[in-house]
Design a protein around this motif. Sequence first.
Motif, PDB file in Angstrom:
ATOM      1  N   GLY A  35       0.826  -1.202   0.000  1.00 55.64           N
ATOM      2  CA  GLY A  35       0.000   0.000   0.000  1.00 55.64           C
ATOM      3  C   GLY A  35       0.856   1.245   0.000  1.00 55.64           C
ATOM      4  N   ALA A  36       0.217   2.407  -0.211  1.00 56.62           N
ATOM      5  CA  ALA A  36       0.961   3.662  -0.180  1.00 56.62           C
ATOM      6  C   ALA A  36       1.665   3.813   1.166  1.00 56.62           C
ATOM      7  CB  ALA A  36       0.038   4.840  -0.460  1.00 56.62           C
ATOM      8  N   ASP A  37       0.938   3.624   2.245  1.00 52.86           N
ATOM      9  CA  ASP A  37       1.514   3.564   3.592  1.00 52.86           C
ATOM     10  C   ASP A  37       0.598   2.685   4.444  1.00 52.86           C
ATOM     11  OD1 ASP A  37       2.735   3.800   6.006  1.00 52.86           O
ATOM     12  OD2 ASP A  37       2.389   5.955   6.256  1.00 52.86           O
ATOM     13  N   PRO A  38       0.908   1.387   4.553  1.00 56.81           N
ATOM     14  CA  PRO A  38       0.051   0.476   5.316  1.00 56.81           C
ATOM     15  C   PRO A  38      -0.177   0.926   6.763  1.00 56.81           C
ATOM     16  CG  PRO A  38       1.654  -0.762   4.043  1.00 56.81           C
ATOM     17  CD  PRO A  38       2.041   0.681   3.935  1.00 56.81           C
ATOM     18  N   LEU A  39       0.768   1.680   7.310  1.00 53.61           N
ATOM     19  CA  LEU A  39       0.615   2.129   8.694  1.00 53.61           C
ATOM     20  C   LEU A  39      -0.485   3.183   8.849  1.00 53.61           C
ATOM     21  CD1 LEU A  39       4.373   2.310   9.766  1.00 53.61           C
ATOM     22  CD2 LEU A  39       2.714   0.497  10.236  1.00 53.61           C
ATOM     23  N   LYS A  40      -1.033   3.692   7.740  1.00 48.74           N
ATOM     24  CA  LYS A  40      -2.166   4.607   7.808  1.00 48.74           C
ATOM     25  C   LYS A  40      -3.441   3.886   8.227  1.00 48.74           C
ATOM     26  CE  LYS A  40      -2.862   8.363   6.636  1.00 48.74           C
ATOM     27  NZ  LYS A  40      -3.031   9.618   7.417  1.00 48.74           N
ATOM     28  N   ARG A  41      -3.450   2.553   8.057  1.00 49.30           N
ATOM     29  CA  ARG A  41      -4.606   1.784   8.527  1.00 49.30           C
ATOM     30  C   ARG A  41      -4.474   1.588  10.027  1.00 49.30           C
ATOM     31  NH1 ARG A  41      -8.034  -1.656   4.762  1.00 49.30           N
ATOM     32  NH2 ARG A  41      -8.914  -2.258   6.785  1.00 49.30           N
ATOM     33  N   GLN A  42      -5.435   2.086  10.783  1.00 45.36           N
ATOM     34  CA  GLN A  42      -5.365   1.972  12.236  1.00 45.36           C
ATOM     35  C   GLN A  42      -5.517   0.526  12.707  1.00 45.36           C
ATOM     36  OE1 GLN A  42      -7.923   4.781  14.230  1.00 45.36           O
ATOM     37  NE2 GLN A  42      -7.127   6.537  13.084  1.00 45.36           N
ATOM     38  N   ASP A  43      -6.026  -0.342  11.824  1.00 46.38           N
ATOM     39  CA  ASP A  43      -6.198  -1.745  12.196  1.00 46.38           C
ATOM     40  C   ASP A  43      -5.075  -2.631  11.676  1.00 46.38           C
ATOM     41  OD1 ASP A  43      -6.732  -1.646   9.504  1.00 46.38           O
ATOM     42  OD2 ASP A  43      -8.722  -2.577   9.616  1.00 46.38           O
ATOM     43  N   ILE A  44      -3.963  -2.038  11.223  1.00 42.71           N
ATOM     44  CA  ILE A  44      -2.924  -2.834  10.562  1.00 42.71           C
ATOM     45  C   ILE A  44      -2.326  -3.873  11.510  1.00 42.71           C
ATOM     46  CG2 ILE A  44      -1.033  -1.218  11.030  1.00 42.71           C
ATOM     47  CD1 ILE A  44      -1.615  -3.279   7.802  1.00 42.71           C
TER      48      ILE A  44
ATOM     49  N   ALA B 167      -3.665 -12.417  10.452  1.00 42.79           N
ATOM     50  CA  ALA B 167      -3.030 -13.208   9.390  1.00 42.79           C
ATOM     51  C   ALA B 167      -2.107 -14.267   9.982  1.00 42.79           C
ATOM     52  CB  ALA B 167      -2.252 -12.291   8.442  1.00 42.79           C
ATOM     53  N   ALA B 168      -1.349 -13.886  11.003  1.00 44.27           N
ATOM     54  CA  ALA B 168      -0.462 -14.855  11.662  1.00 44.27           C
ATOM     55  C   ALA B 168      -1.280 -15.954  12.336  1.00 44.27           C
ATOM     56  CB  ALA B 168       0.424 -14.144  12.682  1.00 44.27           C
ATOM     57  N   PHE B 169      -2.401 -15.570  12.947  1.00 44.59           N
ATOM     58  CA  PHE B 169      -3.280 -16.547  13.590  1.00 44.59           C
ATOM     59  C   PHE B 169      -3.847 -17.534  12.578  1.00 44.59           C
ATOM     60  CE2 PHE B 169      -7.756 -17.593  14.571  1.00 44.59           C
ATOM     61  CZ  PHE B 169      -7.562 -18.384  15.704  1.00 44.59           C
ATOM     62  N   ARG B 170      -4.087 -17.062  11.356  1.00 43.24           N
ATOM     63  CA  ARG B 170      -4.644 -17.920  10.319  1.00 43.24           C
ATOM     64  C   ARG B 170      -3.583 -18.778   9.630  1.00 43.24           C
ATOM     65  NH1 ARG B 170      -9.948 -18.967  10.078  1.00 43.24           N
ATOM     66  NH2 ARG B 170      -9.464 -19.657   7.962  1.00 43.24           N
ATOM     67  N   GLY B 171      -2.363 -18.745  10.129  1.00 42.74           N
ATOM     68  CA  GLY B 171      -1.316 -19.606   9.596  1.00 42.74           C
ATOM     69  C   GLY B 171      -0.501 -19.008   8.473  1.00 42.74           C
ATOM     70  N   LEU B 172      -0.740 -17.728   8.160  1.00 42.09           N
ATOM     71  CA  LEU B 172       0.070 -17.044   7.153  1.00 42.09           C
ATOM     72  C   LEU B 172       1.334 -16.497   7.815  1.00 42.09           C
ATOM     73  CD1 LEU B 172      -2.862 -15.122   5.427  1.00 42.09           C
ATOM     74  CD2 LEU B 172      -1.598 -17.058   4.456  1.00 42.09           C
ATOM     75  N   HIS B 173       2.293 -16.106   7.009  1.00 42.41           N
ATOM     76  CA  HIS B 173       3.528 -15.504   7.512  1.00 42.41           C
ATOM     77  C   HIS B 173       3.635 -14.112   6.894  1.00 42.41           C
ATOM     78  CE1 HIS B 173       4.736 -19.365   9.189  1.00 42.41           C
ATOM     79  NE2 HIS B 173       4.364 -19.904   8.033  1.00 42.41           N
ATOM     80  N   PRO B 174       2.890 -13.154   7.440  1.00 42.29           N
ATOM     81  CA  PRO B 174       2.741 -11.861   6.780  1.00 42.29           C
ATOM     82  C   PRO B 174       4.033 -11.059   6.681  1.00 42.29           C
ATOM     83  CG  PRO B 174       1.809 -11.794   8.993  1.00 42.29           C
ATOM     84  CD  PRO B 174       2.145 -13.222   8.717  1.00 42.29           C
ATOM     85  N   ILE B 175       4.211 -10.464   5.503  1.00 41.10           N
ATOM     86  CA  ILE B 175       5.295  -9.514   5.241  1.00 41.10           C
ATOM     87  C   ILE B 175       4.645  -8.155   5.028  1.00 41.10           C
ATOM     88  CG2 ILE B 175       7.159  -8.875   3.665  1.00 41.10           C
ATOM     89  CD1 ILE B 175       7.344 -11.860   2.903  1.00 41.10           C
ATOM     90  N   LEU B 176       5.202  -7.117   5.608  1.00 42.31           N
ATOM     91  CA  LEU B 176       4.654  -5.774   5.425  1.00 42.31           C
ATOM     92  C   LEU B 176       5.654  -4.896   4.696  1.00 42.31           C
ATOM     93  CD1 LEU B 176       2.300  -3.761   7.521  1.00 42.31           C
ATOM     94  CD2 LEU B 176       4.471  -2.631   7.011  1.00 42.31           C
ATOM     95  N   ALA B 177       5.201  -4.314   3.586  1.00 42.63           N
ATOM     96  CA  ALA B 177       6.038  -3.396   2.816  1.00 42.63           C
ATOM     97  C   ALA B 177       5.821  -1.988   3.346  1.00 42.63           C
ATOM     98  CB  ALA B 177       5.687  -3.473   1.336  1.00 42.63           C
ATOM     99  N   ALA B 178       6.738  -1.527   4.175  1.00 42.18           N
ATOM    100  CA  ALA B 178       6.588  -0.231   4.852  1.00 42.18           C
ATOM    101  C   ALA B 178       7.215   0.887   4.033  1.00 42.18           C
ATOM    102  CB  ALA B 178       7.233  -0.289   6.234  1.00 42.18           C
ATOM    103  N   ARG B 179       6.716   2.082   4.243  1.00 42.46           N
ATOM    104  CA  ARG B 179       7.248   3.282   3.610  1.00 42.46           C
ATOM    105  C   ARG B 179       7.986   4.127   4.642  1.00 42.46           C
ATOM    106  NH1 ARG B 179       6.676   2.373  -1.895  1.00 42.46           N
ATOM    107  NH2 ARG B 179       4.710   1.259  -2.191  1.00 42.46           N
ATOM    108  N   ALA B 180       8.938   4.911   4.177  1.00 45.80           N
ATOM    109  CA  ALA B 180       9.715   5.771   5.080  1.00 45.80           C
ATOM    110  C   ALA B 180       8.930   7.048   5.358  1.00 45.80           C
ATOM    111  CB  ALA B 180      11.072   6.090   4.471  1.00 45.80           C
ATOM    112  N   THR B 181       7.843   6.889   6.108  1.00 41.60           N
ATOM    113  CA  THR B 181       6.988   8.018   6.473  1.00 41.60           C
ATOM    114  C   THR B 181       7.142   8.291   7.971  1.00 41.60           C
ATOM    115  OG1 THR B 181       5.038   6.716   7.095  1.00 41.60           O
ATOM    116  CG2 THR B 181       5.354   7.188   4.738  1.00 41.60           C
ATOM    117  N   PRO B 182       6.613   9.404   8.466  1.00 39.52           N
ATOM    118  CA  PRO B 182       6.692   9.678   9.910  1.00 39.52           C
ATOM    119  C   PRO B 182       6.033   8.604  10.774  1.00 39.52           C
ATOM    120  CG  PRO B 182       6.159  11.687   8.714  1.00 39.52           C
ATOM    121  CD  PRO B 182       6.110  10.584   7.711  1.00 39.52           C
TER     122      PRO B 182
END
Length: 378
Positions: A66-75, A82-97
């Motif tokens: 996403g543009a900035d996944p951390l903008k989602r308050q539920d991230i 996702a981890a509970f469902r057995g996935l191994h989530p990777i988050l593509a973060a942006r260099a934002t404040p």
Amino acid sequence: MKTKIDTKSTPWITIWETTQACDIACLDYGDWIQPEPSPLELTTQEAEQLVREISELRPRIFVLSGADPLKRQDINHLVRYAAFRGLHPILAARATPLLTRDAVFDLKEAGLSRLSLTLDGSTAELHDLITGVYGSYARTIEATQWADEARLPFQITTQLCERNLHDLENLAALLKPFRIAQWNVVFPVPTRPGQIEELPSAGEFEEAFARLYKLAQHVPFKIKTTEAPHYRRYVLQQQALARAEGPAQPPQFAEGIPGILPVNEERATLFIAHTGEVYPCASLPIVAGNVRIQNLGEIYRGSKALEALHDVANLKGKCSTCGFKQVCGGSRARAFAIDKDVFMEDPSCIYHPPQPTRVRTDSPETLPPVGIADSLED
């Protein structure tokens, strides 16, 4: 190639664009700012349903982008789910404040498997020039230190372009002391007017392949390419040359070879936009369905568009006659961007398949030897 992946039923990579909201201008999303989320963005409840459907598909790799996944308050909640469902989530973060030390530690506590950070230049001047975000280099370096402190595995993604083609060796030298899991080099696909003129030539692609392959022999992390399936062809050619010059060895084409997955990622990828629309990948604007209307598994296994894209028999131009088409197949996104034909040959590939030689069927001794590409199709 002995590794078998049933890509007809399970995608190798699933990427969800969590949001297009971001507080700073980002070149990946155009030179504009959208601080507030779109009203069409998936709600938390819809996102949970999507995560359940992704977990049922059981992809090897799941990325929250996403543009900035951390903008989602539920991230953090969604990472935890996702981890509970057995996935191994990777988050593509942006260099934002929003990318702070606390945010990194919270993601680790939520169950994030890996953090992906972007570094497009080996110096602050070059990186900030390419991204258009002053200070993003320093924040990215800080984030690597926070991830290391939190014992959160992280990888570096580099968006390759004309301005940093010369910088690959410098970037590798910068990253070498880092404890990164992978360096992902993303080759360009024009998505906006004016970008076609800035696209590196096919010869520059090939030169980059040679340099990455050489670097991969001397760094402690894997080097992976994205939107460059013909790097797979290059690696196999180099392996064939090495075998010809040394003791005979079987072709090695499996997970663990630098830059190589055991399946062409473009033929086993799903990209879900923030609105729920499903695409073959982020750079190919062909809609396969919408998760608000249909189950994700049904879309992946039943979409005629995806089925056609996965069939190498539909390839045109030199891609259709190439002996490497089963392991490469060219970038369909780049073909569509340049020629408006998703099945046309990849214009960024310098390789020209040899023309078939006519031989007499009654003279077995005149048959040409089986090449490496032919043997890999068995």
